[in-house]
Motif scaffolding. Structure first.
Motif, PDB file in Angstrom:
ATOM      1  N   ARG A   3     -22.982 128.593  80.619  1.00 34.10           N
ATOM      2  CA  ARG A   3     -23.648 127.288  80.627  1.00 34.10           C
ATOM      3  C   ARG A   3     -24.395 127.152  81.931  1.00 34.10           C
ATOM      4  O   ARG A   3     -23.830 127.386  82.999  1.00 34.10           O
ATOM      5  CB  ARG A   3     -22.628 126.152  80.474  1.00 34.10           C
ATOM      6  N   PHE A   4     -25.678 126.790  81.862  1.00 32.07           N
ATOM      7  CA  PHE A   4     -26.510 126.715  83.049  1.00 32.07           C
ATOM      8  C   PHE A   4     -26.337 125.355  83.710  1.00 32.07           C
ATOM      9  O   PHE A   4     -26.586 124.320  83.106  1.00 32.07           O
ATOM     10  CB  PHE A   4     -27.977 126.966  82.693  1.00 32.07           C
ATOM     11  N   ARG A  34     -42.768 136.060  69.593  1.00 38.27           N
ATOM     12  CA  ARG A  34     -42.169 134.852  69.040  1.00 38.27           C
ATOM     13  C   ARG A  34     -40.927 134.465  69.837  1.00 38.27           C
ATOM     14  O   ARG A  34     -40.089 135.320  70.139  1.00 38.27           O
ATOM     15  CB  ARG A  34     -41.792 135.063  67.581  1.00 38.27           C
ATOM     16  N   MET A  35     -40.823 133.195  70.169  1.00 37.91           N
ATOM     17  CA  MET A  35     -39.662 132.695  70.896  1.00 37.91           C
ATOM     18  C   MET A  35     -38.517 132.412  69.924  1.00 37.91           C
ATOM     19  O   MET A  35     -38.744 132.141  68.736  1.00 37.91           O
ATOM     20  CB  MET A  35     -40.015 131.415  71.651  1.00 37.91           C
ATOM     21  N   PRO A  36     -37.277 132.474  70.409  1.00 43.14           N
ATOM     22  CA  PRO A  36     -36.149 132.084  69.553  1.00 43.14           C
ATOM     23  C   PRO A  36     -36.319 130.645  69.070  1.00 43.14           C
ATOM     24  O   PRO A  36     -36.988 129.834  69.714  1.00 43.14           O
ATOM     25  CB  PRO A  36     -34.943 132.213  70.484  1.00 43.14           C
ATOM     26  N   SER A  37     -35.703 130.331  67.976  1.00 43.01           N
ATOM     27  CA  SER A  37     -35.824 128.992  67.399  1.00 43.01           C
ATOM     28  C   SER A  37     -35.146 127.960  68.288  1.00 43.01           C
ATOM     29  O   SER A  37     -34.320 128.284  69.151  1.00 43.01           O
ATOM     30  CB  SER A  37     -35.196 128.957  66.006  1.00 43.01           C
ATOM     31  N   GLU A  38     -35.501 126.700  68.074  1.00 37.53           N
ATOM     32  CA  GLU A  38     -34.878 125.616  68.828  1.00 37.53           C
ATOM     33  C   GLU A  38     -33.364 125.606  68.613  1.00 37.53           C
ATOM     34  O   GLU A  38     -32.603 125.320  69.544  1.00 37.53           O
ATOM     35  CB  GLU A  38     -35.478 124.275  68.402  1.00 37.53           C
ATOM     36  N   GLN A  39     -32.940 125.928  67.406  1.00 39.10           N
ATOM     37  CA  GLN A  39     -31.513 125.942  67.110  1.00 39.10           C
ATOM     38  C   GLN A  39     -30.800 127.033  67.896  1.00 39.10           C
ATOM     39  O   GLN A  39     -29.720 126.804  68.467  1.00 39.10           O
ATOM     40  CB  GLN A  39     -31.292 126.154  65.601  1.00 39.10           C
ATOM     41  N   ARG A  43     -27.994 126.423  70.989  1.00 37.99           N
ATOM     42  CA  ARG A  43     -26.640 126.990  71.085  1.00 37.99           C
ATOM     43  C   ARG A  43     -26.463 127.760  72.389  1.00 37.99           C
ATOM     44  O   ARG A  43     -25.421 127.678  73.043  1.00 37.99           O
ATOM     45  CB  ARG A  43     -26.373 127.903  69.889  1.00 37.99           C
ATOM     46  N   ARG A  44     -27.495 128.501  72.748  1.00 38.68           N
ATOM     47  CA  ARG A  44     -27.398 129.308  73.975  1.00 38.68           C
ATOM     48  C   ARG A  44     -27.211 128.440  75.209  1.00 38.68           C
ATOM     49  O   ARG A  44     -26.359 128.719  76.057  1.00 38.68           O
ATOM     50  CB  ARG A  44     -28.651 130.172  74.119  1.00 38.68           C
ATOM     51  N   ASN A  48     -29.183 119.744  73.398  1.00 40.26           N
ATOM     52  CA  ASN A  48     -29.623 119.206  72.113  1.00 40.26           C
ATOM     53  C   ASN A  48     -31.054 119.651  71.808  1.00 40.26           C
ATOM     54  O   ASN A  48     -31.775 120.159  72.672  1.00 40.26           O
ATOM     55  CB  ASN A  48     -29.484 117.683  72.075  1.00 40.26           C
ATOM     56  N   ARG A  49     -31.449 119.430  70.574  1.00 41.77           N
ATOM     57  CA  ARG A  49     -32.751 119.925  70.124  1.00 41.77           C
ATOM     58  C   ARG A  49     -33.904 119.263  70.871  1.00 41.77           C
ATOM     59  O   ARG A  49     -34.911 119.895  71.154  1.00 41.77           O
ATOM     60  CB  ARG A  49     -32.892 119.671  68.615  1.00 41.77           C
ATOM     61  N   TYR A  50     -33.750 117.980  71.208  1.00 40.52           N
ATOM     62  CA  TYR A  50     -34.801 117.264  71.929  1.00 40.52           C
ATOM     63  C   TYR A  50     -35.042 117.897  73.301  1.00 40.52           C
ATOM     64  O   TYR A  50     -36.196 118.075  73.718  1.00 40.52           O
ATOM     65  CB  TYR A  50     -34.412 115.797  72.086  1.00 40.52           C
TER      66      TYR A  50
END
Length: 245
Positions: A3-4, A34-39, A43-44, A48-50
């Motif tokens: 966790r950062f 392509r960047m990883p998805s927001e989801q 998780r990484r 939250n998605r926002y």
């Protein structure tokens, strides 16, 4: 899962954007762009998605990523990399056009003031003489590149506050309205980090380095007519100096 940690006074999305930018520069996403998805990113980073979307949108504003409706975020095919060469008669707009980019100058504020001692000394004035202070944001292809605070002697530029309101290039305005061409006398350079206000205007993280260039300009008659403090984004701008033969 790591966790950062949050840095005091720095928004979480800035920290995530900084980490992603470092990985982009290391080539971790260059295979298909392509960047990883927001989801996946959520998780990484345990965010939250926002917050993740704010991070990705910040990288879009800096010219690193581009959004694709329904498909996510991709690396820009042509990253914004400004090679900025300083010469005695250099103009920002000319340099940007030569690089195939579209220059823009946004006037953020304009004032008529009594010259503080340090400004008066730099421009060869007497403390308290009337001066103009302009705050200008300079952009290329809608991406902010530098924040400038410019001081001009009131004696040489009557009614400047009205004239400058509609400017697109300060030097072009000074030449057209006041028959004045500017040449560099001296510049000082130092590096550092932006204030929170500067980071917000330049759309960068407060952890991003900036190059601070302070310059005194003269006109064709040798008079000191401009003092500018310019803060350039270190992530997008490379500055070189061209010496006369």
């Amino acid at each position: 899962m790591q966790r950062f940690a949050k840095t005091p006074q720095v928004p979480e999305y800035h920290i995530i954007a900084d980490k992603l930018l470092a990985e982009i520069r290391e080539g971790l996403y260059s295979e298909d762009g392509r960047m990883p998805s927001e989801q996946v990113l959520g998780r990484r980073f345990r965010a939250n998605r926002y917050t993740i979307r704010q991070s990705l949108d910040l990288l879009v504003l800096t010219g690193v990523l581009r959004p694709h409706q329904g498909k996510g975020y991709f690396l820009c095919e042509k990253p914004l990399d400004i090679q900025y060469t300083i010469t005695p008669a250099m103009r920002f707009s000319d340099v940007i056009r030569r690089l195939g980019r579209r220059p823009e100058a946004k006037l953020l504020s304009r004032d008529r003031l009594a010259a503080p001692r340090d400004i008066a000394d730099a421009l060869g004035l007497t403390e308290g003489d009337p001066v103009y202070r302009l705050q200008i944001l300079r952009l290329a292809d809608d991406v902010p590149l530098s924040w400038n605070e410019t001081w001009l002697p009131g004696l040489y530029f009557p009614e400047l506050l009205d004239t400058v309101e509609r400017m697109t290039s300060l030097y072009a305005l000074l030449e057209q309205h006041y028959d004045m061409r500017l040449y560099r006398m001296q510049s000082t350079f130092r590096s550092g980090n932006p204030t929170l206000a500067e980071a917000s205007m330049l759309q960068i993280s407060p952890n991003t380095s900036i190059l601070h260039i302070e310059s005194v300009m003269r006109d064709q008659h040798g008079r000191r007519v401009e003092l500018t403090s310019a803060k350039y984004r270190g992530d997008l701008c490379k500055v070189s100096i061209q010496f006369e033969a």
